[in-house]
Design a protein around this motif. Sequence first.
Motif, short mmCIF file in Angstrom:
data_model
loop_
_atom_site.label_atom_id
_atom_site.label_comp_id
_atom_site.label_asym_id
_atom_site.label_seq_id
_atom_site.Cartn_x
_atom_site.Cartn_y
_atom_site.Cartn_z
N LYS A 126 -9.05 6.49 0.72
CA LYS A 126 -9.86 7.32 -0.19
C LYS A 126 -10.15 8.68 0.42
O LYS A 126 -10.24 9.69 -0.29
CB LYS A 126 -11.16 6.59 -0.55
CG LYS A 126 -10.93 5.50 -1.60
CD LYS A 126 -12.23 4.83 -2.01
CE LYS A 126 -11.95 3.74 -3.05
NZ LYS A 126 -13.15 2.95 -3.38
N ARG A 127 -10.27 8.74 1.75
CA ARG A 127 -10.46 10.05 2.40
C ARG A 127 -9.19 10.90 2.24
O ARG A 127 -9.27 12.11 2.04
CB ARG A 127 -10.82 9.88 3.89
CG ARG A 127 -12.25 9.37 4.11
CD ARG A 127 -12.78 9.71 5.51
NE ARG A 127 -11.98 9.15 6.58
CZ ARG A 127 -12.04 7.90 7.02
NH1 ARG A 127 -12.89 7.04 6.47
NH2 ARG A 127 -11.28 7.49 8.01
N LYS B 18 -9.01 12.51 -1.25
CA LYS B 18 -9.86 13.70 -1.46
C LYS B 18 -9.17 14.98 -1.01
O LYS B 18 -9.61 16.07 -1.33
CB LYS B 18 -11.18 13.54 -0.70
CG LYS B 18 -12.11 12.51 -1.34
CD LYS B 18 -13.50 12.62 -0.76
CE LYS B 18 -14.37 11.43 -1.19
NZ LYS B 18 -14.39 11.22 -2.65
N ARG B 19 -8.08 14.82 -0.24
CA ARG B 19 -7.44 16.01 0.34
C ARG B 19 -6.03 16.26 -0.18
O ARG B 19 -5.31 17.08 0.39
CB ARG B 19 -7.44 15.86 1.88
CG ARG B 19 -8.86 15.78 2.44
CD ARG B 19 -8.86 15.46 3.93
NE ARG B 19 -8.32 16.56 4.74
CZ ARG B 19 -8.24 16.52 6.07
NH1 ARG B 19 -8.67 15.44 6.74
NH2 ARG B 19 -7.73 17.53 6.74
N ASP C 94 -10.93 2.71 2.74
CA ASP C 94 -11.80 3.87 2.94
C ASP C 94 -11.02 5.06 3.49
O ASP C 94 -11.22 6.20 3.04
CB ASP C 94 -12.97 3.50 3.86
CG ASP C 94 -13.88 2.47 3.20
OD1 ASP C 94 -13.93 2.44 1.95
OD2 ASP C 94 -14.52 1.68 3.92
N LEU D 76 -4.19 11.33 7.59
CA LEU D 76 -5.31 12.24 7.83
C LEU D 76 -5.05 13.12 9.05
O LEU D 76 -5.35 14.33 9.04
CB LEU D 76 -6.61 11.45 8.02
CG LEU D 76 -7.17 10.79 6.75
CD1 LEU D 76 -8.27 9.79 7.10
CD2 LEU D 76 -7.71 11.85 5.78
N GLU E 109 -4.69 6.69 8.20
CA GLU E 109 -5.32 7.42 9.31
C GLU E 109 -4.33 8.41 9.93
O GLU E 109 -4.71 9.50 10.36
CB GLU E 109 -5.87 6.44 10.35
CG GLU E 109 -7.08 5.70 9.77
CD GLU E 109 -7.70 4.68 10.72
OE1 GLU E 109 -7.34 4.69 11.91
OE2 GLU E 109 -8.53 3.89 10.26
#
Lengths: 305, 305
Positions: A160-161, A164-165, A157, A131, A128
């Motif tokens: 996994k986010r 994607k980046r 989760d 991100l 987190e």
Amino acid sequence: MNELLIVGSVALDSVRTPFGEVTEALGGSATYASYAASFFAPEVRLVGVVGEDFPKEHIGLLESRGIHMEGLQVAKGKTFRWAGAYEYDLNEAHTLATHLNVFETFKPQIPDSYRKSDFVFLANIDPELQLSVLDQVEKPKLVACDTMNLWIKMKPDALKRVLKRVDFLFINDGEARQFANTPSLVKAGRMLESWGPKYVVIKKGEHGALLFGNNSFFSAPAFPLEEVYDPTGAGDTFAGGFFGYVAKQGGDISEPNLRRAVVFGTAMASFTVEKFSLERLKTLTDEQLSARVRMLKELSHFDTP
Amino acid sequence: MNELLIVGSVALDSVRTPFGEVTEALGGSATYASYAASFFAPEVRLVGVVGEDFPKEHIGLLESRGIHMEGLQVAKGKTFRWAGAYEYDLNEAHTLATHLNVFETFKPQIPDSYRKSDFVFLANIDPELQLSVLDQVEKPKLVACDTMNLWIKMKPDALKRVLKRVDFLFINDGEARQFANTPSLVKAGRMLESWGPKYVVIKKGEHGALLFGNNSFFSAPAFPLEEVYDPTGAGDTFAGGFFGYVAKQGGDISEPNLRRAVVFGTAMASFTVEKFSLERLKTLTDEQLSARVRMLKELSHFDTP
């Protein structure tokens, strides 16, 4: 141009191995990665947090490598501490104590002057937070991340986010099997790649490293050390060396260049494990590093008939 | 000229893996090694024992590869049977049953016409039997041996006597650590080498193979298979392929040739594990094998700056 922003942990590690022990030595994912990257990248920018008790000489050490330290927050309280032990086979760290201290409330703040960094490495921290870093930077050329078993288990989760980046995922073999839920590393690498990253690098310690991506596959040898003194930081060093090398080449992601990056990361990590903390890296020269790269070439070369 | 004598077990294997099972299929260390070697060596001579129940078509299969079967004794009783299972990770065979049968009283008898074989491979059997073979052959150019955890534990002294009389030792990673009593494969390889063999090859399965000897060191990649169907016989195939390749080259033990032998052994073994028993090897062509060798080259190649 080609600045490399590295966000991760800065820690004081107490480590016991069959060969000795060290108390509150400099450690942390951002520390190892930045130090390694400084051998290659034109400009390394570290973002992390320490407490008021963090020894000034550690900051001086990183600055002596040209690492920019403006992004290191000094927060009220004590620095993150980790204590671990390795048994005879050195394959697995047994955590004896984790004191998050100032790390518990860490919110990475990317200084304005760092937001336009061309390369961003999200060293191993809570996904987190990784991100939140990505939300603060502007159009980096390439993004890489590392992670660990804890986040795979606790925050799959969010992780996994992150995937994607990013362009590159660094992960060790046990974690790759765990995350992809398969004993086959080949399958795991391909599966992780399908979740987002352009490239996946699986770090296998004494067995070398595997690079997956762009319909290609590279198997790199490990450097043959008779003794591994302390494996702490090897993976962070590998990733920092790899990505620093890519940054040095201006983000050249051609297959030959990425293979060289794997080999330079491998050579770099082989020095880290020869002593505790950053002790061996402190005296490492470019010539010693290049010599080990040449040895890796020599020991894995063969001609087909 | 350049005949390769192979002494070891011929068995009927019942194997269960996560992908299926097979009952009383052709197996045994001499079987896999001979079949693999037949792709290279000018003449392969098998010595072993089976019972009266051994299916004639298995002998026909080996003969169809040009393997000389005069040394296969047919003894009163039943053929050696092994039953094993592999769990999800396929790393370790769990033995469910071992019926030695005629193998229990096996004394290798080397036919007179085989005593002058240029190359001798002592596949995995009791080291005392391996010694008795060495007493029966006359001045081979090169001798190689394989072994297993059972003999390291039960007969370490006999095994060490074998090592003093061989040029090559094939051993897997777990066995190397066990025998040399160290977690470091690099240390283990060097230690085993110091016990007699000119060269030590450590087979690491999915992580490739290491070649130690003559002040050199070679790290070979594994072939990246997404699925390993049944690992039984992979090590025997590797060794037979390696030593068959050396025999084909007339015993050329130059470093480049030995490295190629490791790579051919690796490629050969990667086919064995794709199906049960010798099923995949039966349909293997020279062109398929060469293609995999080229892929091993491609996937491990890198240029230094």
